[in-house]
Design a protein around this motif. Structure first.
Motif, PDB file in Angstrom:
ATOM      1  N   SER A  12       0.875  -1.174   0.000  1.00 17.48           N
ATOM      2  CA  SER A  12       0.000   0.000   0.000  1.00 17.48           C
ATOM      3  C   SER A  12       0.907   1.217   0.000  1.00 17.48           C
ATOM      4  O   SER A  12       2.113   1.090  -0.232  1.00 17.48           O
ATOM      5  CB  SER A  12      -0.919  -0.003   1.230  1.00 17.48           C
ATOM      6  N   ILE A  55      -0.409  -2.773  -4.425  1.00 16.49           N
ATOM      7  CA  ILE A  55      -1.310  -3.923  -4.333  1.00 16.49           C
ATOM      8  C   ILE A  55      -2.656  -3.519  -3.739  1.00 16.49           C
ATOM      9  O   ILE A  55      -3.703  -4.027  -4.141  1.00 16.49           O
ATOM     10  CB  ILE A  55      -0.652  -5.040  -3.499  1.00 16.49           C
ATOM     11  N   HIS A  56      -2.638  -2.598  -2.764  1.00 17.60           N
ATOM     12  CA  HIS A  56      -3.874  -2.077  -2.170  1.00 17.60           C
ATOM     13  C   HIS A  56      -3.892  -0.561  -2.337  1.00 17.60           C
ATOM     14  O   HIS A  56      -2.843   0.088  -2.365  1.00 17.60           O
ATOM     15  CB  HIS A  56      -3.959  -2.414  -0.678  1.00 17.60           C
ATOM     16  N   GLN A  84      -8.516  -1.300  -0.338  1.00 22.18           N
ATOM     17  CA  GLN A  84      -9.128  -2.136  -1.369  1.00 22.18           C
ATOM     18  C   GLN A  84      -8.046  -2.728  -2.273  1.00 22.18           C
ATOM     19  O   GLN A  84      -7.116  -2.045  -2.677  1.00 22.18           O
ATOM     20  CB  GLN A  84     -10.115  -1.317  -2.208  1.00 22.18           C
ATOM     21  N   ARG A  85      -8.204  -3.996  -2.596  1.00 21.62           N
ATOM     22  CA  ARG A  85      -7.185  -4.695  -3.381  1.00 21.62           C
ATOM     23  C   ARG A  85      -7.226  -4.258  -4.838  1.00 21.62           C
ATOM     24  O   ARG A  85      -8.283  -4.234  -5.466  1.00 21.62           O
ATOM     25  CB  ARG A  85      -7.389  -6.206  -3.273  1.00 21.62           C
ATOM     26  N   GLU A  92      -4.463  -8.754  -7.687  1.00 18.48           N
ATOM     27  CA  GLU A  92      -4.832 -10.025  -7.082  1.00 18.48           C
ATOM     28  C   GLU A  92      -3.599 -10.884  -6.810  1.00 18.48           C
ATOM     29  O   GLU A  92      -2.526 -10.673  -7.385  1.00 18.48           O
ATOM     30  CB  GLU A  92      -5.802 -10.780  -7.998  1.00 18.48           C
ATOM     31  N   GLU A  93      -3.782 -11.875  -5.929  1.00 17.48           N
ATOM     32  CA  GLU A  93      -2.688 -12.789  -5.592  1.00 17.48           C
ATOM     33  C   GLU A  93      -2.088 -13.426  -6.838  1.00 17.48           C
ATOM     34  O   GLU A  93      -0.867 -13.578  -6.955  1.00 17.48           O
ATOM     35  CB  GLU A  93      -3.193 -13.895  -4.658  1.00 17.48           C
ATOM     36  N   ILE A 109      -2.083 -10.624   5.624  1.00 20.11           N
ATOM     37  CA  ILE A 109      -1.562 -10.169   4.329  1.00 20.11           C
ATOM     38  C   ILE A 109      -0.233 -10.852   4.028  1.00 20.11           C
ATOM     39  O   ILE A 109       0.054 -11.205   2.877  1.00 20.11           O
ATOM     40  CB  ILE A 109      -1.432  -8.635   4.314  1.00 20.11           C
ATOM     41  N   SER A 111      -1.000 -14.063   2.564  1.00 25.47           N
ATOM     42  CA  SER A 111      -1.406 -13.907   1.169  1.00 25.47           C
ATOM     43  C   SER A 111      -0.186 -13.824   0.259  1.00 25.47           C
ATOM     44  O   SER A 111      -0.166 -14.409  -0.832  1.00 25.47           O
ATOM     45  CB  SER A 111      -2.271 -12.646   1.019  1.00 25.47           C
TER      46      SER A 111
END
Length: 583
Positions: free
Chosen positions: A241, A261-262, A267-268, A271-272, A292, A295
């Motif tokens: 972020s 990433i965020h 909010q994402r 994606e992974e 996180i 993730s």
């Protein structure tokens, strides 16, 4: 030549850097040999934390008196710490004389930090208010040619040496010429005074606090981000972020190819499946949650390696210090009350890390702390407590049993004074219920988790108020918690305007600024007094580059009819604000 007192180099108690417990280093051996406690706790990711490093230097006798124990630790940099009370006793050291603590590597001076004597209880000592005294890149291995040298006053002292010099990847375009002149002035004059600096340009008087702008953690994070760009031009670099809460810095990194990433709301955006194992992922200065991190593990990013922790985890050391203390107290059976904004990234990270080892509860302010105190005292029902705090505690939290033993830690950017008040409210409630004689069992002292930089900036801003400015302009990101608290301090006594840059100064009559209560930008009229002379306080948050504050000052000077030549004259006459004598 100057006489010097040398401390030997570190003794390596295990392979690798010191902030992590290493193979073959037993906790009992460290405690027995050096008297320092190593607290390790393995979390779900297999990561081990410690409150003390395992590389230590033997104490040296100075004129028959025991000196401090320097400690060298890892995290990509090495730190010289004075852990035992933070005090180095130096017999016969004269008041207010500057000494230098120098690291000599392979016979060459590598870094210098200035120290100044204080006289306390008849002894001359130097007290370090922060755990980091000396910071330098790389390892500092035991060697006859590697020593820490304490040098007395004299021609060998470099008065401009700073602890942050190793962050040489912070871009020069974040600096500002006027602000740098003020900082240089404070290095030469009034280093220990909280009195603001006065820059007088004609009939415009600008007050700048003793402490403002980038703190250690922010500067370190920016350095690590730009270092990653430099070292890995062929790899995709991602940030979880915003690295800090400042749009200029984040936009700069994004323009250089770093992906976020965020977004700022959590909010994402990526994606992974879009993150590859060969990518670089940077953890921001606020830290991140264990969820996180898991993730990232699923995306093939191993966050437990030494390389990742040293080069890609920019979590501020003072944030991770709060985690360490929270983990330790949680294991001792205390419920960790986190003073912070529940949705803030740092509070979320602290909540995530501490709940692995004990129960947690997040409170926003004194009012919420008082509600918790009322429940402890039996003045609030369980139903009302659930209504106020539901969702702000860890799984399995039971207020009827888990509020009998409490420890308070904070989001490091909160008002330090308010954190102390939150702790005092809960302490008094527990004392009333269980008695003062048994209070130590029910309430843990956690003053040592307060961030020194936050405290310094807030105290320096409070010192501005004594100069009675006509108004204050605070520069920083609108989602910056530490910046908003500076606004709150100033707004107690004068009109105060939070702006993100000089672009918000629309004219001498109009200013666009952020309203903390409405949480939106608003426009105000006649913000700058027409009648001269005028006295303005200007400061910035810990995530604000000096260049932004510099531009704000120059535009205000322009509104008042002054140019670069007038500013240059004022810079030659910098002074400290001296309060008027009473009577």
């Amino acid at each position: 030549m100057c006489a010097a007192i040398d401390f030997p180099g570190t003794q390596n108690l295990g392979p690798g850097n010191g902030c992590r417990q290493q193979a073959g280093v037993a906790e009992r051996d460290v405690r027995r040999r050096y008297g320092c406690r190593v607290v390790g706790a393995r979390n779900r990711l297999g990561r081990i934390r410690q409150t003390r490093a395992t590389d230590v230097t033997q104490p040296r006798q100075i004129d028959g008196k025991k000196g401090a124990q320097p400690v060298v630790s890892g995290d990509g940099v090495s730190r010289l710490l004075f852990p035992h009370g933070g005090t180095l006793a130096i017999p016969r050291m004269q008041d207010r004389h500057a000494w230098a603590v120098r690291l000599h590597r392979n016979g060459n001076r590598h870094a210098t930090v200035q120290a100044t004597a204080e006289k306390r209880n008849g002894r001359h000592v130097r007290t370090h208010n922060i755990p980091v005294l000396l910071v330098f890149a790389g390892d500092f291995a035991a060697s006859r040619s590697n020593v820490v040298r304490l040098t007395p006053p004299g021609g060998c002292l470099d008065s401009r040496a700073m602890a942050f010099k190793q962050f040489d990847r912070v871009p020069n375009h974040y600096a500002g010429a006027v602000i740098q002149r003020i900082k240089d002035f404070r290095q030469d004059m009034g280093k220990r005074s909280l009195a603001p600096t006065v820059l007088t340009v004609g009939e415009l008087e600008v007050l700048v606090p003793r402490h403002f702008g980038f703190c250690f953690g922010v500067e370190r994070a920016i350095h690590m981000a730009f270092s990653a760009l430099e070292r890995h031009p062929e790899r995709q670099i991602n940030l979880l972020s915003e690295i800090i809460h400042n749009p200029l810095v984040n936009d700069d990194l994004e323009q250089r190819g770093i992906r976020f990433i965020h977004d700022s709301d959590g909010q994402r955006r990526i994606e992974e499946s879009e993150i590859r194992a060969e990518d670089v992922v940077l953890i921001p200065a606020f830290g991140t949650t264990l969820e996180i991190e898991q993730s990232l593990q699923r995306s093939g990013i191993d966050t437990t390696t030494q390389e990742f922790r040293e080069h890609f985890d920019t979590t501020c050391p003072f944030v991770s210090k709060v985690w360490d203390r929270g983990e330790e107290l949680g294991q001792e059976g205390y419920t960790i009350v986190i003073h912070g904004k529940f949705r803030h990234e740092e509070t979320q990270a602290t909540h995530s890390h501490t709940k692995e080892h004990g129960k947690t509860l997040v409170v926003l302010d004194r009012d919420e702390a008082q509600q918790v105190a009322d429940f402890i005292a039996g003045k609030m029902s369980l139903e009302d407590f659930h209504e106020h705090f539901s969702g702000k505690w860890s799984e399995g939290f039971d207020p009827e049993t888990d509020l009998q033993r409490v420890a308070v830690v904070n989001q490091t950017t909160m008002l330090a004074e308010e954190t102390k008040q939150v702790a005092r409210i809960l302490r008094d409630a527990l004392s009333s219920r269980f008695g003062e004689s048994d209070l130590a069992h029910h309430f843990a002292d956690t003053n040592d988790t307060l961030c020194y930089a936050t405290n310094w900036n807030q105290n320096a801003t409070k010192a501005l108020l004594d100069a009675e400015p006509d108004l204050a302009v605070i520069v920083g990101g609108y989602n910056s918690s530490n910046t908003s608290h500076l606004v709150e301090i100033c707004a107690q006594v004068m009109p105060s305007f939070l702006i993100s840059s000089a672009d918000e100064l629309l004219s001498r009559e109009r200013i666009r600024h952020f309203d903390l209560h409405k949480k939106e930008s608003v426009e105000s009229q006649n913000w700058l007094p027409e009648q001269m002379p005028v006295r303005i306080a200007i400061t910035s948050g810990a995530s604000c580059p000096d260049v932004l504050m510099n531009a704000v000052f120059e535009r205000i000077a322009d509104f008042c009819g002054y140019d670069a030549q007038d500013i240059a004259v004022g810079l030659d006459r910098l002074a400290l604000h001296e309060p008027l004598a009473v009577g």
